[in-house]
Motif scaffolding. Structure first.
Motif, mmCIF file in Angstrom:
data_model
loop_
_atom_site.group_PDB
_atom_site.id
_atom_site.type_symbol
_atom_site.label_atom_id
_atom_site.label_comp_id
_atom_site.label_asym_id
_atom_site.label_seq_id
_atom_site.Cartn_x
_atom_site.Cartn_y
_atom_site.Cartn_z
ATOM 1 N N ASP A 42 -81.676 -9.578 -2.189
ATOM 2 C CA ASP A 42 -81.065 -9.873 -0.882
ATOM 3 C C ASP A 42 -79.553 -9.946 -1.086
ATOM 4 O OD1 ASP A 42 -80.085 -10.906 1.481
ATOM 5 O OD2 ASP A 42 -81.465 -12.605 1.570
ATOM 6 N N PRO A 43 -78.890 -8.789 -0.986
ATOM 7 C CA PRO A 43 -77.449 -8.744 -1.300
ATOM 8 C C PRO A 43 -76.623 -9.726 -0.466
ATOM 9 C CG PRO A 43 -78.341 -6.523 -1.168
ATOM 10 C CD PRO A 43 -79.419 -7.452 -0.669
ATOM 11 N N GLY A 44 -77.045 -9.990 0.746
ATOM 12 C CA GLY A 44 -76.296 -10.935 1.584
ATOM 13 C C GLY A 44 -76.395 -12.359 1.035
ATOM 14 N N LEU A 45 -77.570 -12.740 0.602
ATOM 15 C CA LEU A 45 -77.769 -14.072 0.024
ATOM 16 C C LEU A 45 -77.040 -14.176 -1.318
ATOM 17 C CD1 LEU A 45 -79.126 -16.866 0.119
ATOM 18 C CD2 LEU A 45 -81.206 -15.825 -0.780
ATOM 19 N N LEU A 46 -77.096 -13.080 -2.087
ATOM 20 C CA LEU A 46 -76.389 -13.027 -3.370
ATOM 21 C C LEU A 46 -74.888 -13.241 -3.143
ATOM 22 C CD1 LEU A 46 -76.175 -12.233 -6.429
ATOM 23 C CD2 LEU A 46 -76.034 -9.849 -5.671
ATOM 24 N N ARG A 47 -74.357 -12.525 -2.190
ATOM 25 C CA ARG A 47 -72.911 -12.620 -1.899
ATOM 26 C C ARG A 47 -72.539 -14.031 -1.427
ATOM 27 N NH1 ARG A 47 -68.315 -11.401 -3.321
ATOM 28 N NH2 ARG A 47 -68.806 -9.166 -3.410
ATOM 29 N N ALA A 48 -73.308 -14.555 -0.497
ATOM 30 C CA ALA A 48 -72.998 -15.887 0.051
ATOM 31 C C ALA A 48 -73.086 -16.962 -1.034
ATOM 32 C CB ALA A 48 -73.953 -16.212 1.200
ATOM 33 N N THR A 49 -74.086 -16.839 -1.905
ATOM 34 C CA THR A 49 -74.289 -17.857 -2.944
ATOM 35 C C THR A 49 -73.163 -17.805 -3.973
ATOM 36 O OG1 THR A 49 -76.674 -17.634 -2.615
ATOM 37 C CG2 THR A 49 -75.939 -18.775 -4.620
ATOM 38 N N TRP A 50 -72.819 -16.601 -4.393
ATOM 39 C CA TRP A 50 -71.750 -16.443 -5.380
ATOM 40 C C TRP A 50 -70.396 -16.907 -4.826
ATOM 41 C CZ3 TRP A 50 -70.207 -16.304 -10.085
ATOM 42 C CH2 TRP A 50 -68.961 -15.755 -10.435
ATOM 43 N N ARG A 52 -69.775 -19.002 -2.408
ATOM 44 C CA ARG A 52 -69.750 -20.442 -2.182
ATOM 45 C C ARG A 52 -69.713 -21.198 -3.518
ATOM 46 N NH1 ARG A 52 -67.558 -24.013 0.716
ATOM 47 N NH2 ARG A 52 -68.676 -25.982 0.736
ATOM 48 N N LEU A 53 -70.457 -20.692 -4.493
ATOM 49 C CA LEU A 53 -70.462 -21.343 -5.809
ATOM 50 C C LEU A 53 -69.058 -21.355 -6.410
ATOM 51 C CD1 LEU A 53 -72.497 -22.584 -7.919
ATOM 52 C CD2 LEU A 53 -72.333 -20.405 -9.102
ATOM 53 N N ARG A 54 -68.381 -20.222 -6.297
ATOM 54 C CA ARG A 54 -67.015 -20.147 -6.850
ATOM 55 C C ARG A 54 -66.091 -21.154 -6.181
ATOM 56 N NH1 ARG A 54 -64.007 -15.313 -9.097
ATOM 57 N NH2 ARG A 54 -63.663 -16.980 -10.609
ATOM 58 N N ALA A 55 -66.207 -21.243 -4.880
ATOM 59 C CA ALA A 55 -65.326 -22.156 -4.127
ATOM 60 C C ALA A 55 -65.629 -23.614 -4.497
ATOM 61 C CB ALA A 55 -65.498 -21.938 -2.621
ATOM 62 N N GLU B 103 -65.776 -33.506 -2.639
ATOM 63 C CA GLU B 103 -66.123 -32.485 -3.634
ATOM 64 C C GLU B 103 -67.461 -32.817 -4.306
ATOM 65 O OE1 GLU B 103 -63.032 -31.296 -6.319
ATOM 66 O OE2 GLU B 103 -61.544 -31.109 -4.716
ATOM 67 N N LEU B 104 -67.682 -34.092 -4.561
ATOM 68 C CA LEU B 104 -68.964 -34.521 -5.129
ATOM 69 C C LEU B 104 -70.107 -34.059 -4.224
ATOM 70 C CD1 LEU B 104 -70.830 -36.283 -6.970
ATOM 71 C CD2 LEU B 104 -70.269 -38.208 -5.481
ATOM 72 N N LEU B 105 -69.977 -34.321 -2.931
ATOM 73 C CA LEU B 105 -71.033 -33.939 -1.989
ATOM 74 C C LEU B 105 -71.223 -32.423 -1.947
ATOM 75 C CD1 LEU B 105 -70.244 -36.426 0.916
ATOM 76 C CD2 LEU B 105 -72.231 -36.470 -0.606
ATOM 77 N N ALA B 106 -70.126 -31.695 -2.022
ATOM 78 C CA ALA B 106 -70.225 -30.231 -1.987
ATOM 79 C C ALA B 106 -70.973 -29.719 -3.222
ATOM 80 C CB ALA B 106 -68.837 -29.606 -1.909
ATOM 81 N N VAL B 107 -70.714 -30.318 -4.375
ATOM 82 C CA VAL B 107 -71.422 -29.884 -5.593
ATOM 83 C C VAL B 107 -72.898 -30.267 -5.506
ATOM 84 C CG1 VAL B 107 -71.598 -30.126 -8.106
ATOM 85 C CG2 VAL B 107 -69.350 -30.025 -7.022
ATOM 86 N N ILE B 108 -73.183 -31.476 -5.045
ATOM 87 C CA ILE B 108 -74.580 -31.907 -4.901
ATOM 88 C C ILE B 108 -75.331 -30.957 -3.963
ATOM 89 C CG2 ILE B 108 -76.055 -33.710 -3.906
ATOM 90 C CD1 ILE B 108 -73.989 -35.787 -4.891
ATOM 91 N N GLY B 109 -74.716 -30.614 -2.855
ATOM 92 C CA GLY B 109 -75.354 -29.705 -1.902
ATOM 93 C C GLY B 109 -75.567 -28.318 -2.485
ATOM 94 N N MET B 110 -74.575 -27.832 -3.210
ATOM 95 C CA MET B 110 -74.678 -26.508 -3.839
ATOM 96 C C MET B 110 -75.796 -26.485 -4.874
ATOM 97 S SD MET B 110 -72.991 -23.659 -3.547
ATOM 98 C CE MET B 110 -73.821 -22.175 -4.135
ATOM 99 N N ALA B 111 -75.841 -27.534 -5.684
ATOM 100 C CA ALA B 111 -76.873 -27.604 -6.723
ATOM 101 C C ALA B 111 -78.262 -27.660 -6.091
ATOM 102 C CB ALA B 111 -76.637 -28.827 -7.613
ATOM 103 N N ALA B 112 -78.396 -28.467 -5.045
ATOM 104 C CA ALA B 112 -79.701 -28.562 -4.377
ATOM 105 C C ALA B 112 -80.130 -27.194 -3.848
ATOM 106 C CB ALA B 112 -79.639 -29.584 -3.245
ATOM 107 N N ARG F 52 -72.777 -20.938 7.612
ATOM 108 C CA ARG F 52 -73.938 -20.469 6.860
ATOM 109 C C ARG F 52 -75.233 -20.795 7.610
ATOM 110 N NH1 ARG F 52 -75.706 -16.469 4.225
ATOM 111 N NH2 ARG F 52 -77.419 -16.972 2.851
ATOM 112 N N LEU F 53 -75.277 -21.974 8.237
ATOM 113 C CA LEU F 53 -76.476 -22.362 8.979
ATOM 114 C C LEU F 53 -76.747 -21.369 10.108
ATOM 115 C CD1 LEU F 53 -78.585 -24.743 9.129
ATOM 116 C CD2 LEU F 53 -77.238 -25.589 11.036
ATOM 117 N N ARG F 54 -75.686 -21.014 10.815
ATOM 118 C CA ARG F 54 -75.860 -20.071 11.919
ATOM 119 C C ARG F 54 -76.399 -18.734 11.418
ATOM 120 N NH1 ARG F 54 -72.624 -19.496 17.083
ATOM 121 N NH2 ARG F 54 -74.803 -19.355 17.720
ATOM 122 N N ALA F 55 -75.864 -18.262 10.295
ATOM 123 C CA ALA F 55 -76.301 -16.971 9.755
ATOM 124 C C ALA F 55 -77.760 -17.039 9.301
ATOM 125 C CB ALA F 55 -75.402 -16.564 8.581
ATOM 126 N N VAL F 56 -78.097 -18.114 8.612
ATOM 127 C CA VAL F 56 -79.448 -18.221 8.037
ATOM 128 C C VAL F 56 -80.506 -18.403 9.115
ATOM 129 C CG1 VAL F 56 -80.930 -19.750 6.650
ATOM 130 C CG2 VAL F 56 -78.684 -19.043 5.781
#
Lengths: 135, 135, 135, 135, 135, 135
Positions: A42-50, A52-55, B103-112, F52-56
């Motif tokens: 799912d390239p869209g999910l891949l892009r969004a996840t990557w 957001r992870l970087r940010a 930032e803590l919350l953002a990381v927790i959310g990302m990890a989840a 992201r919620l809106r897109a998903v």
């Protein structure tokens, strides 16, 4: 062995390959780990996840190593084998020493224990802990 | 409102009161929060929990504020309302700013989120992440 | 305050009322607790849950009090406030003493701690623990 | 395959070896299982965990087998593969029969089901279940 | 490799074999998957689980494929490897496309993320969401 | 009562207010629920979560109501009180009937039960369920 096959570079779409290339550039390695190869279906999910992870993991008020420790803590509490492995490796790459790892595990274990005790006791929250008590 | 009543100083045993006094001394306040008053029904468990908590949360390779952030992360992943409140308050007392909290919350959310994605994908762990691959 | 209203006897269907009556008879009280009044919106689910609960919690190789302790343990690990409260009350009604409650909590806390440590360490399972190693 | 290597007797520190010896003596076997060999990287955590485990699991108001059943219940709810395996083996060594195991699993499954139903319904806790309602 | 051995047809009791036969008939295949072979140690639990599963997953207000998607979502949130695999396979057999699978994963990941954010924020529930606010 | 105060329109930053306005427009109501008012302390996280919620949750291979049911399932398994309430309300607004709600709960309960049974049994995954077995 997953619920989807891992996509090789040859199988990935152009949009997915572009993310793979960013991962390679960001990490200074040609290796793209399995999570991204599974997400590539799912390239869209891949892009969004990557993206957001970087940010989220970028340096900010918390430094990247602290963020990795938090990531390991959440992944451990959620019982995610893959995530514990990948973020432990990432934390080491960012400077986590054996002593830091040991202290991280001790805190995780302590928190899990008191979380369970509190839940079994159903202790009511002290008023002073609530944000609307702030002056 | 818990599954046991909170014990007042008058109701607590001598062994429990001794722990209450250590809590007061360590924190520089007369207030003993509800968790300890609930645990006081079992002075042995109260003592073991307090002693171990102090040892684990003491300064070491990780500083106390980082340990509190990890504690919040685990408590959040475990869904422990009391613990999220008490350790968020503790982290603020140790210097957590609003920006660090965000930032803590953002990381927790990302990890989840990635924990859930990996679990749904059942991605196999890359060999390079495993400890026995280390040179 | 739930996601569905609690049904009074007047609002419940005949099928739901029949279950309410069995609950009253089994417990020797006129009180029907909130869980059953919420489930009553789906009389089939109410019936299936009550029937199965009675069968599972009946005396067998494990006595009913031990089963209640196990129920509390699972409910605590799952963070279910209602269930921790209701099964702690049920265990007390079946003879759980304050000392047994304290030991139960200590075991729950210990298990939560080592569960977290093992997950953080990703310790491989010893061959001798696996059933197919049995002679 | 873990996030840390398992330490052999030769690699373990003197402090860790002392704990290994206590484990061997307590269990009447030369075998030290993987959890302790992974924990041995942090001899202080190893010591604290072993000492506390022995105290918590000792005979008391609850007998050791009942404590193992509770340990399995928590480990199952937390999804800890290693812990489910090791404590199922330990429970068998303490006398858990196949019939007891089957009833344990039935209670764990039932609790997980009603935990989920209650959470989906968000049923409010009955006043009579709360400790401060006690006479 | 489980905590109990998988029972072959030859080892299963007559009561368990009867359930195996119903599974074969319902699915149009001779294959009985490992979950049922493990449960067969307790024919009563096997029977109760199979009967209830059939009733719950039957067509109703929700169609069977939607029910499988919900099953995958719960299994993922609970971190059950076996269940994620078996219900992903079942969903595919019932018509889940790759696109549907990808959207399912995206929703699961999004929910896990906002669940964690809300828990870290301890946001109070809006009155308008509660059932007793309904007209 | 949360770990942060809820921000009113007057307290929110311009960036946060812009998201509030999009929420109001998307939902056709002036009401902005508490989750967004808590997230508004970090306008970047608020923006990323809302976008992201809106897109998903947009219509796709799965329709929006099915996505809400999946969201409720995950939120229930994760024990998130706020999320169960808000997404149950959202599902009703999108057409979830009482009968659909009841079936959803029955599936969630069934999944939680078999998840727990499988975890207690540690059943190995059948080869036929794995993606790399596909032709």
């Amino acid at each position: 062995m997953g619920t989807v096959r891992l996509l090789s570079d040859e199988e990935a779409s152009a949009e997915a390959l572009a993310v793979f290339d960013e991962i390679r550039a960001a990490r200074g390695t040609d290796y793209v780990n399995n999570f991204w190869r599974a997400l590539a279906h799912d390239p869209g999910l891949l892009r969004a996840t990557w993206d957001r992870l970087r940010a989220v993991m970028a340096p900010g008020a918390l430094d990247p190593l602290v963020k990795e420790l938090i990531y390991i803590a959440v992944s451990t509490a959620n019982g995610c084998e893959y995530c514990v492995h990948s973020h432990t490796a990432a934390a080491r790459a960012k400077g986590m020493t054996a002593e830091m790892h040991a202290e991280l595990l001790a805190v995780i274990g302590m928190a899990a224990q008191t979380n369970a005790l509190v839940t079994g006791l159903q202790t009511p929250v002290d008023d002073m802990f609530k944000a609307d008590q702030a002056p």
